[in-house]
Design a protein around this motif. Sequence first.
Motif, PDB file in Angstrom:
ATOM      1  N   ALA A  51       0.973  -1.034   0.259  1.00  0.00           N
ATOM      2  CA  ALA A  51      -0.050  -0.066   0.129  1.00  0.00           C
ATOM      3  C   ALA A  51       0.770   1.330   0.150  1.00  0.00           C
ATOM      4  N   LEU A  52       1.947   1.190   0.698  1.00  0.00           N
ATOM      5  CA  LEU A  52       2.664   2.476   0.899  1.00  0.00           C
ATOM      6  C   LEU A  52       3.633   2.540  -0.390  1.00  0.00           C
ATOM      7  N   SER A  53       3.967   1.503  -1.186  1.00  0.00           N
ATOM      8  CA  SER A  53       4.629   1.739  -2.276  1.00  0.00           C
ATOM      9  C   SER A  53       3.973   2.071  -3.352  1.00  0.00           C
ATOM     10  N   PHE A  59       2.639   9.363  -5.923  1.00  0.00           N
ATOM     11  CA  PHE A  59       3.098  10.824  -5.564  1.00  0.00           C
ATOM     12  C   PHE A  59       4.433  11.208  -6.219  1.00  0.00           C
ATOM     13  N   LEU A  60       5.198  10.273  -6.386  1.00  0.00           N
ATOM     14  CA  LEU A  60       6.462  10.790  -7.100  1.00  0.00           C
ATOM     15  C   LEU A  60       6.027  10.941  -8.392  1.00  0.00           C
ATOM     16  N   VAL A 232      10.429  12.741   2.674  1.00  0.00           N
ATOM     17  CA  VAL A 232      10.070  12.165   4.206  1.00  0.00           C
ATOM     18  C   VAL A 232       9.461  10.738   3.717  1.00  0.00           C
ATOM     19  N   PHE A 233       8.651  10.640   2.732  1.00  0.00           N
ATOM     20  CA  PHE A 233       7.990   9.354   2.352  1.00  0.00           C
ATOM     21  C   PHE A 233       9.037   8.370   1.733  1.00  0.00           C
ATOM     22  N   VAL A 234      10.090   8.516   1.151  1.00  0.00           N
ATOM     23  CA  VAL A 234      11.058   7.913   0.385  1.00  0.00           C
ATOM     24  C   VAL A 234      11.905   7.265   1.623  1.00  0.00           C
ATOM     25  N   PHE A 235      12.106   7.974   2.613  1.00  0.00           N
ATOM     26  CA  PHE A 235      12.943   7.748   3.705  1.00  0.00           C
ATOM     27  C   PHE A 235      12.097   6.756   4.632  1.00  0.00           C
ATOM     28  N   ILE A 236      10.974   7.055   4.934  1.00  0.00           N
ATOM     29  CA  ILE A 236      10.062   6.079   5.789  1.00  0.00           C
ATOM     30  C   ILE A 236       9.739   4.528   5.050  1.00  0.00           C
ATOM     31  N   HIS A 237       9.585   4.822   3.607  1.00  0.00           N
ATOM     32  CA  HIS A 237       9.409   3.768   2.880  1.00  0.00           C
ATOM     33  C   HIS A 237      10.931   2.924   2.891  1.00  0.00           C
ATOM     34  N   ALA A 238      11.901   3.392   2.803  1.00  0.00           N
ATOM     35  CA  ALA A 238      13.227   2.653   2.609  1.00  0.00           C
ATOM     36  C   ALA A 238      13.451   2.045   4.066  1.00  0.00           C
ATOM     37  N   SER A 239      13.094   2.736   5.324  1.00  0.00           N
ATOM     38  CA  SER A 239      13.282   2.239   6.620  1.00  0.00           C
ATOM     39  C   SER A 239      12.579   1.152   6.905  1.00  0.00           C
ATOM     40  N   LEU A 240      11.309   0.842   6.281  1.00  0.00           N
ATOM     41  CA  LEU A 240      10.422  -0.144   6.564  1.00  0.00           C
ATOM     42  C   LEU A 240      10.838  -1.478   5.863  1.00  0.00           C
ATOM     43  N   LEU A 241      11.481  -1.317   4.810  1.00  0.00           N
ATOM     44  CA  LEU A 241      11.564  -2.497   3.678  1.00  0.00           C
ATOM     45  C   LEU A 241      12.270  -3.633   4.329  1.00  0.00           C
ATOM     46  N   PRO A 242      13.253  -3.294   5.028  1.00  0.00           N
ATOM     47  CA  PRO A 242      14.166  -4.620   5.772  1.00  0.00           C
ATOM     48  C   PRO A 242      13.215  -5.297   6.775  1.00  0.00           C
ATOM     49  N   PHE A 243      12.288  -4.589   7.325  1.00  0.00           N
ATOM     50  CA  PHE A 243      11.518  -5.178   8.439  1.00  0.00           C
ATOM     51  C   PHE A 243      10.122  -6.013   7.792  1.00  0.00           C
ATOM     52  N   VAL A 258      17.916  -2.807  -0.411  1.00  0.00           N
ATOM     53  CA  VAL A 258      18.829  -1.682  -0.952  1.00  0.00           C
ATOM     54  C   VAL A 258      18.386  -1.304  -2.370  1.00  0.00           C
ATOM     55  N   ILE A 259      18.077  -2.337  -3.289  1.00  0.00           N
ATOM     56  CA  ILE A 259      17.883  -2.317  -4.672  1.00  0.00           C
ATOM     57  C   ILE A 259      16.350  -1.513  -4.455  1.00  0.00           C
ATOM     58  N   ILE A 260      15.202  -1.922  -3.899  1.00  0.00           N
ATOM     59  CA  ILE A 260      14.209  -1.199  -3.918  1.00  0.00           C
ATOM     60  C   ILE A 260      14.255   0.169  -3.637  1.00  0.00           C
ATOM     61  N   SER A 261      14.898   0.628  -2.343  1.00  0.00           N
ATOM     62  CA  SER A 261      15.261   1.882  -1.861  1.00  0.00           C
ATOM     63  C   SER A 261      15.899   2.751  -2.912  1.00  0.00           C
ATOM     64  N   PHE A 262      16.745   2.125  -3.730  1.00  0.00           N
ATOM     65  CA  PHE A 262      17.584   2.823  -4.569  1.00  0.00           C
ATOM     66  C   PHE A 262      16.577   3.400  -5.896  1.00  0.00           C
ATOM     67  N   VAL A 263      15.545   2.296  -6.184  1.00  0.00           N
ATOM     68  CA  VAL A 263      14.697   2.734  -7.124  1.00  0.00           C
ATOM     69  C   VAL A 263      13.856   4.139  -7.068  1.00  0.00           C
ATOM     70  N   PHE A 264      13.134   4.108  -5.698  1.00  0.00           N
ATOM     71  CA  PHE A 264      12.691   5.012  -5.089  1.00  0.00           C
ATOM     72  C   PHE A 264      13.336   6.448  -4.942  1.00  0.00           C
ATOM     73  N   LEU A 265      14.488   6.235  -4.245  1.00  0.00           N
ATOM     74  CA  LEU A 265      15.600   7.321  -4.236  1.00  0.00           C
ATOM     75  C   LEU A 265      15.730   8.043  -5.516  1.00  0.00           C
ATOM     76  N   CYS A 266      16.140   7.308  -6.526  1.00  0.00           N
ATOM     77  CA  CYS A 266      16.266   7.767  -7.815  1.00  0.00           C
ATOM     78  C   CYS A 266      15.109   8.600  -8.405  1.00  0.00           C
ATOM     79  N   LEU A 267      13.792   8.144  -8.300  1.00  0.00           N
ATOM     80  CA  LEU A 267      12.701   8.593  -8.516  1.00  0.00           C
ATOM     81  C   LEU A 267      12.404   9.872  -8.035  1.00  0.00           C
ATOM     82  N   ASP A 268      12.787  10.128  -6.852  1.00  0.00           N
ATOM     83  CA  ASP A 268      12.830  11.357  -6.016  1.00  0.00           C
ATOM     84  C   ASP A 268      13.779  12.471  -6.518  1.00  0.00           C
ATOM     85  N   LEU A 269      14.947  12.028  -6.694  1.00  0.00           N
ATOM     86  CA  LEU A 269      15.974  12.978  -7.113  1.00  0.00           C
ATOM     87  C   LEU A 269      15.782  13.322  -8.436  1.00  0.00           C
TER      88      LEU A 269
END
Length: 319
Positions: A51-53, A59-60, A232-243, A258-269
Motif C-alpha cells: 500500500a505504501l509503495s 506521488f513521485l 520524507v516518504f522515501v525515507f520512511i519507505h526505505a526504513s520499513l523495507l528490511p522489516f 537496498v535495490i528497491i530503496s535505490f529505485v525510489f530514491l532515484c525517482l525522487d532525485l
Amino acid sequence: MILDRNLKWNVIVYYTWKSMLYYLLLSVVVYLFHDYYEVLQLHLPFSTLTALSTALAIFLGFKNSNAYERWWEARQIWGQLVNSSRSWARQVITMIIPADPQNAELVKKLQHRMVYRHLAFVHGLRVFLRKPKAYNNTRQEEIFEETNEYSDTVAFLSPEEYEAFWHKNNPPNYLLNVQGDDLRMAFERGWLSDYRFVQLEQTLVEFNNIQGRSERIKNTPFPRQYSFFSRVFVFIHASLLPFVFVEEIGWASIPVSVIISFVFLCLDLVGERMEDPFENRLEDVPLTQLSLAIETNLKEHWGDKNFPQPKDLKQGIML
C-alpha cells in the motif's frame, strides 16, 4: 542537460551514496538483530509495504511530471530566445537605413553596436538566471558547474557600457533599455520609419517577455510541500523495507531492500533536481550552449568569423 543515454555510475553514486549507505547499514543491522542474534522479532506484513509503495509511486510520478513541465517550459522560453535573436539581427541590419548616404558609416556602427549588445544581453541573462538563490540551496556540492560571471559580456560592450551594466540590479533589463534608446535615436535621425521602428520595438518587447518568463520560473520555487514530503516518504519507505523482507528471505533482504530503496530514491532525485532549471546543475537547461549558439548565429549574420569555441561535453553533459 544530460545527453548520454547511459548515465555514468560515478555521477549516480556521487549524488546517492549517503542515502545508499544508510539503506545498506539499516538492512544489515535488521538482519543481524533478527536472524543472527535473534534479539529483534519485529516483522511487518507485506501488504503494508504494498500500500505504501503504491501511494509513493503515484506521488513521485505526479511530482516528477510537474517538475518536467517546469523544465520543458524553460527550454521553450530559451528556444524562443534563439529564434527572436536571429530575427533581431536581421531586422537591425535590414531595417535601419541611412536617409543620407553620408551617414552610412554611422549606421553601420549603430548596427554593430546593437547586434553585439544583444549578445551581451543573452550572456548576461544566462548569468543573471544562474545566480544562486538562498531558497534553492540544497547544500549539495555539484560535480559539474559552469563558470558564471558577467565578464563573459566584456567582448560585446564598450568599457563604459560594461561598467554601467554589471553594477545594475537587473543587468539584462538595463541593456534592453539602452537598445531602446538607440532605436529612438535612429528614428529621430530618420534612419527608421514609423513602421520599422514599431517592428523593432516589438522584438525588444519579446525579449522583455522572455526574460520575465524566465524570472518567473527562477523566482517561484517548486511547491516545497512536494519536495519535502517526497523525501520524507522515501525515507520512511526505505526504513520499513528490511522489516518486511527479513522474515521471508533472510540475508537476501539486504540486497533486495537496498535495490528497491535505490529505485525510489532515484525517482525522487529525478524530480528534485529537475524542478529548478536555471541552477547551473548538470540536469538544467543548457544555457551556456544555447548562448554560444546564438552568438555563432548572429556573428555569422554580421559576417564575423570569430565564432566561439563549443564547450567540451563532460561525460555526456551539456551545460
